[in-house]
Motif scaffolding. Structure first.
Motif, PDB file in Angstrom:
ATOM      1  N   THR A   1     -33.363  12.649 -23.670  1.00  0.00           N
ATOM      2  CA  THR A   1     -32.507  12.472 -24.848  1.00  0.00           C
ATOM      3  C   THR A   1     -31.640  13.708 -25.047  1.00  0.00           C
ATOM      4  O   THR A   1     -32.023  14.823 -24.691  1.00  0.00           O
ATOM      5  CB  THR A   1     -33.344  12.227 -26.111  1.00  0.00           C
ATOM      6  OG1 THR A   1     -34.197  13.357 -26.337  1.00  0.00           O
ATOM      7  CG2 THR A   1     -34.180  10.967 -25.969  1.00  0.00           C
ATOM      8  N   TYR A   2     -30.466  13.485 -25.622  1.00  0.00           N
ATOM      9  CA  TYR A   2     -29.514  14.575 -25.850  1.00  0.00           C
ATOM     10  C   TYR A   2     -28.678  14.270 -27.085  1.00  0.00           C
ATOM     11  O   TYR A   2     -28.689  13.145 -27.615  1.00  0.00           O
ATOM     12  CB  TYR A   2     -28.588  14.728 -24.628  1.00  0.00           C
ATOM     13  CG  TYR A   2     -27.634  13.564 -24.471  1.00  0.00           C
ATOM     14  CD1 TYR A   2     -26.370  13.570 -25.059  1.00  0.00           C
ATOM     15  CD2 TYR A   2     -28.009  12.416 -23.774  1.00  0.00           C
ATOM     16  CE1 TYR A   2     -25.516  12.480 -24.950  1.00  0.00           C
ATOM     17  CE2 TYR A   2     -27.161  11.326 -23.646  1.00  0.00           C
ATOM     18  CZ  TYR A   2     -25.918  11.374 -24.231  1.00  0.00           C
ATOM     19  OH  TYR A   2     -25.069  10.301 -24.138  1.00  0.00           O
TER      20      TYR A   2
ATOM     21  N   TRP B   1     -30.024   9.224 -19.084  1.00  0.00           N
ATOM     22  CA  TRP B   1     -29.961  10.082 -20.274  1.00  0.00           C
ATOM     23  C   TRP B   1     -29.360   9.286 -21.427  1.00  0.00           C
ATOM     24  O   TRP B   1     -28.345   8.606 -21.252  1.00  0.00           O
ATOM     25  CB  TRP B   1     -29.121  11.325 -19.999  1.00  0.00           C
ATOM     26  CG  TRP B   1     -29.883  12.375 -19.233  1.00  0.00           C
ATOM     27  CD1 TRP B   1     -30.683  12.187 -18.144  1.00  0.00           C
ATOM     28  CD2 TRP B   1     -29.902  13.775 -19.512  1.00  0.00           C
ATOM     29  NE1 TRP B   1     -31.199  13.379 -17.717  1.00  0.00           N
ATOM     30  CE2 TRP B   1     -30.735  14.381 -18.536  1.00  0.00           C
ATOM     31  CE3 TRP B   1     -29.298  14.578 -20.469  1.00  0.00           C
ATOM     32  CZ2 TRP B   1     -30.991  15.755 -18.502  1.00  0.00           C
ATOM     33  CZ3 TRP B   1     -29.539  15.949 -20.430  1.00  0.00           C
ATOM     34  CH2 TRP B   1     -30.383  16.520 -19.472  1.00  0.00           C
ATOM     35  N   HIS B   2     -30.002   9.379 -22.609  1.00  0.00           N
ATOM     36  CA  HIS B   2     -29.574   8.573 -23.751  1.00  0.00           C
ATOM     37  C   HIS B   2     -29.459   9.444 -24.994  1.00  0.00           C
ATOM     38  O   HIS B   2     -30.251  10.371 -25.201  1.00  0.00           O
ATOM     39  CB  HIS B   2     -30.568   7.433 -23.991  1.00  0.00           C
ATOM     40  CG  HIS B   2     -30.793   6.582 -22.774  1.00  0.00           C
ATOM     41  ND1 HIS B   2     -29.879   5.640 -22.344  1.00  0.00           N
ATOM     42  CD2 HIS B   2     -31.817   6.555 -21.881  1.00  0.00           C
ATOM     43  CE1 HIS B   2     -30.334   5.067 -21.240  1.00  0.00           C
ATOM     44  NE2 HIS B   2     -31.510   5.604 -20.941  1.00  0.00           N
ATOM     45  N   GLN B   3     -28.456   9.124 -25.798  1.00  0.00           N
ATOM     46  CA  GLN B   3     -28.233   9.886 -27.022  1.00  0.00           C
ATOM     47  C   GLN B   3     -29.400   9.685 -27.983  1.00  0.00           C
ATOM     48  O   GLN B   3     -29.881   8.565 -28.157  1.00  0.00           O
ATOM     49  CB  GLN B   3     -26.919   9.455 -27.679  1.00  0.00           C
ATOM     50  CG  GLN B   3     -26.415  10.419 -28.727  1.00  0.00           C
ATOM     51  CD  GLN B   3     -24.980  10.123 -29.120  1.00  0.00           C
ATOM     52  OE1 GLN B   3     -24.404   9.118 -28.703  1.00  0.00           O
ATOM     53  NE2 GLN B   3     -24.392  10.998 -29.910  1.00  0.00           N
ATOM     54  N   ALA B   4     -29.855  10.792 -28.580  1.00  0.00           N
ATOM     55  CA  ALA B   4     -30.995  10.735 -29.496  1.00  0.00           C
ATOM     56  C   ALA B   4     -30.644   9.886 -30.713  1.00  0.00           C
ATOM     57  O   ALA B   4     -29.525   9.942 -31.235  1.00  0.00           O
ATOM     58  CB  ALA B   4     -31.390  12.140 -29.922  1.00  0.00           C
TER      59      ALA B   4
ATOM     60  N   PRO C   1     -35.208  14.786 -32.750  1.00  0.00           N
ATOM     61  CA  PRO C   1     -34.730  15.995 -32.075  1.00  0.00           C
ATOM     62  C   PRO C   1     -34.517  15.741 -30.586  1.00  0.00           C
ATOM     63  O   PRO C   1     -35.413  15.219 -29.906  1.00  0.00           O
ATOM     64  CB  PRO C   1     -35.861  17.005 -32.303  1.00  0.00           C
ATOM     65  CG  PRO C   1     -37.080  16.170 -32.519  1.00  0.00           C
ATOM     66  CD  PRO C   1     -36.608  14.921 -33.204  1.00  0.00           C
ATOM     67  N   PRO C   2     -33.348  16.074 -30.057  1.00  0.00           N
ATOM     68  CA  PRO C   2     -33.092  15.848 -28.633  1.00  0.00           C
ATOM     69  C   PRO C   2     -33.669  16.977 -27.789  1.00  0.00           C
ATOM     70  O   PRO C   2     -33.939  18.079 -28.288  1.00  0.00           O
ATOM     71  CB  PRO C   2     -31.567  15.847 -28.562  1.00  0.00           C
ATOM     72  CG  PRO C   2     -31.165  16.804 -29.651  1.00  0.00           C
ATOM     73  CD  PRO C   2     -32.176  16.617 -30.755  1.00  0.00           C
TER      74      PRO C   2
ATOM     75  N   GLY D   1     -33.556  23.722 -27.404  1.00  0.00           N
ATOM     76  CA  GLY D   1     -34.294  24.735 -28.145  1.00  0.00           C
ATOM     77  C   GLY D   1     -33.748  26.135 -27.988  1.00  0.00           C
ATOM     78  O   GLY D   1     -33.606  26.879 -28.967  1.00  0.00           O
ATOM     79  N   SER D   2     -33.392  26.505 -26.762  1.00  0.00           N
ATOM     80  CA  SER D   2     -32.958  27.880 -26.485  1.00  0.00           C
ATOM     81  C   SER D   2     -31.448  28.025 -26.338  1.00  0.00           C
ATOM     82  O   SER D   2     -30.931  29.131 -26.333  1.00  0.00           O
ATOM     83  CB  SER D   2     -33.620  28.366 -25.202  1.00  0.00           C
ATOM     84  OG  SER D   2     -33.141  27.600 -24.093  1.00  0.00           O
TER      85      SER D   2
END
Length: 229
Positions: free
Chosen positions: A66-67, A100-103, A108-109, A179-180
């Protein structure tokens, strides 16, 4: 006159035949069911890079993932925002093809994706003589003159212009660990040609940019995508 010298009328005749051949290719190409978008693609995977002082959990993430899309300030206002909406819609489809799929909603992606595109319109291809695009009312224009069918040279500043523009286009995708914010994947696809801008053309370029994802071959490679007419 030197026996190997080609006269102006002969040069014009050769150029005329060349243009007719080019026009024939265009006409015949219009009957084809697809056209080819050839892309120069280069990708930079960095899945193993240090992120926030620790290694990422996966060397190359397995589908599905997810992104969410991330934008630069210049991509959030006015007509730029509207264009970015359309570009991200096409990128969403291309990313879906690689799992890959949109969150959804507030989930949270795992990653963020930044997509960008550019297009430069040239009046003619870089290797072309701009005078090859000028036609006269009584014949074809050479450099500052008209040569009639009988070979007579008429000097005249008047001309008609045939516009065969040439486009240089590029799409880029930048993926970060959510996250980073560490960049873990960068890819570019560049295409040059005379095709008009269409969603299908940009989709083909995005598909090419993601060819081999998430572990593409190193270096610049050519990726051809055939697009239905």
């Amino acid at each position: 006159m030197h026996p190997n010298h080609t006269s102006d009328p002969q040069r014009v005749a050769v150029r005329w035949r060349g243009l007719l051949a080019a026009l024939s290719v265009l006409v015949l190409g219009g009957c084809a069911s697809v056209y080819r978008v050839d892309n120069a693609v280069e990708s930079f995977p960095r899945w193993n890079d240090v992120a926030g002082g620790t290694r990422l959990a996966v060397a190359a993430p397995q589908r599905p993932q997810t992104y969410r899309f991330d934008r630069l300030p210049s991509q959030t206002e006015g007509h730029q925002a509207a264009g970015q909406d359309r570009l991200e819609e096409l990128a969403r489809t291309a990313l879906g093809k690689v799992g890959w799929h949109q969150a959804d909603g507030g989930a949270p992606p795992s990653w963020t994706v930044q997509v960008s595109a550019s297009s430069l319109r040239l009046p003619h291809a870089p290797w072309e003589d701009p005078w090859d695009h000028h036609w006269g009312a009584f014949g074809m224009f050479g450099r500052g003159h008209v040569i009639t069918g009988s070979g007579q040279i008429i000097w005249s500043p008047m001309f008609l212009h045939t516009d065969w523009p040439y486009y240089q286009r590029k799409v880029s995708l930048l993926i970060r660990h959510a996250g980073s914010q560490q960049v873990v994947y960068e890819t570019h696809a560049a295409h040059e040609g005379r095709w008009n801008s269409t969603p299908e053309l940009w989709s083909a370029m995005l598909d090419a940019a993601l060819q081999g994802f998430p572990t593409p071959p190193a270096g610049v490679r050519q990726v051809n995508i055939d697009v239905p007419r």
